[in-house]
Design an enzyme around this catalytic site. Structure first.
Site: not given
Length: 422
Positions: A233-235
């Site tokens: 998540y978030e990359g």
């Protein structure tokens, strides 16, 4: 969030408010299809859904227009500095990095406390030692403890760096784009590394607790699940490492330094603390310089000699680029740790200082022996004989750190009652 396209021209991603359900019966409005994505590994209490749009029209005013507008005549207008929106991501990543360090401290605390009360396999005198006294247990547990502290020092310092830039640049609106690019490269790599290590050592800590670690009552399951999710998540972590690597290639090609040092670095270098660890730090400095030089030459060779285009050369080098980014982030963590320990010695607590320095040395030797041994040897930074010296030093440090392992995890402040809610 969606692309804004006007007259076939793409103006990038922007935010829009879209009504999904009827205000009368709560059913999806015409053109909207929504649903749940199904079961996940964890986070079952959190709803994650999908939405499909089929020729849905919304008013122009439903676009959030603080930084960009679409005028009634269809003209696009940029407002303010779009860097501010970009900088918000840096703050979020800084928070996530500290969260990963927090998670890591939980699994480390559980595993070390368990290893100090669990006894197994009687010695010749019929006495069963604590399992933390076995070298194999120490080899798995204590480098994770050193890494927890290292990542704590690094993420706290990075948060302070971000806050300093935010304050000096009027909430990032006046920040130098070159500095912003450096912060982005660091935030990408740090987020990837701390979650990678949180997941890696979380699983190791679980195994160090044997069958009890597999029980929900151990408190380890949610930590591993959180860390697992954090790696994407978030990359996605690999993509983030590659973003860092792209910046590093740009730095060497254009001849500027990619490193971000604290203002007191010259003061630290003049200290006895730096002299103690100078040999280690120079090894990691050389490792990075040799690695970035090698990958840069490789990219040039692939494009000039083998006539590959830039995308093909990048893809053919991506595994090495990821490793280059990892070494760069590890070097940043080392310098942030050095600063943290240097500032700590001003508190006048000599015993704690000795322990922190030993823990830092364990982090450094583990990096040489376990994290990057192939790179140190392949790039000629050290030879096989010196590698053996570092390996033996690692074994010595395990004995030293074991004596204070419980105190070091107790310093995180986790009570047993807070470590598991089952």
């Amino acid at each position: 969030m969606a692309k804004l396209i006007i007259d076939k021209k793409d103006y990038g991603i922007h935010a829009f408010v879209v009504q999904l359900r009827s205000l009368e019966n709560h059913c999806p409005v015409p053109g909207i299809e929504i649903g749940d994505i199904g079961k996940k590994h964890a986070y079952e209490a959190i709803d994650n859904g999908f939405v499909k749009f089929n020729h849905v029209r919304i008013p122009r005013n439903n676009m959030l227009m603080r930084f960009a507008q679409v005028l009634p005549n269809g003209e696009f207008k940029q407002l303010g500095n779009e860097i501010v929106m970009y900088a918000c991501m840096l703050i979020m990543r800084g928070i996530l990095c500290m969260f990963a360090s927090l998670l890591h401290s939980i699994s480390t605390t559980i595993a070390i406390r368990y290893s100090c009360v669990r006894r197994q396999t009687a010695d010749p005198n019929g006495f069963e030692p604590q399992i933390i006294d076995y070298q194999t247990q120490q080899y798995r547990l204590l480098p994770g403890l050193a890494t927890t502290y290292a990542n704590f020092f690094a993420t706290i310092n990075f948060r302070n760096i971000l806050n300093s830039f935010k304050k000096r640049s009027s909430n990032f609106s006046q920040i130098d784009p070159n500095e912003l690019a450096k912060l982005h490269a660091l935030s990408s790599g740090i987020k990837a590394m701390v979650f990678d290590e949180c997941l890696k050592f979380g699983q190791i800590n679980r195994l160090c607790c044997g069958g009890h670690g597999y029980s929900a009552s151990s408190g380890l399951q949610p930590v591993i699940q959180e860390a697992d999710a954090g790696c994407t998540y978030e990359g996605d972590n690999i993509v983030l490492y590659l973003q860092t690597a792209r910046y590093l290639l740009k730095a060497i090609q254009k001849g500027f330094s990619p490193h971000l040092y604290l203002d007191n670095l010259s003061e630290i270098k003049a200290s006895e603390l730096f002299k103690r660890f100078e040999h280690y730090i120079l090894l990691f400095d050389r490792l990075y310089e040799n690695q970035i030089g090698e990958i840069s030459n490789r990219m040039i060779s692939l494009m000039e000699d083998q006539k590959l285009d830039r995308f093909e050369a990048w893809n053919s080098s991506s595994v090495v680029l990821v490793e280059t980014a990892k070494i760069y982030i590890c070097l940043f963590i080392i310098y942030m740790n050095l600063n943290g320990i240097y500032e700590h010695q001003k508190i006048e607590c000599a015993e704690n200082q000795i322990i922190l320095e030993e823990l830092f040395e364990l982090y450094l030797t583990y990096g040489i022996v376990e994290k990057f041994p192939n790179h140190f040897l392949k790039l000629g930074v050290i030879d096989g004989q010196e590698m053996t010296v570092h390996q033996n030093r690692l074994y010595e440090l395990l004995k030293k750190i074991r004596q204070n392992a419980v105190c070091l995890v107790d310093a995180f402040g986790w009570s047993d009652s807070n470590l598991c809610k089952h």
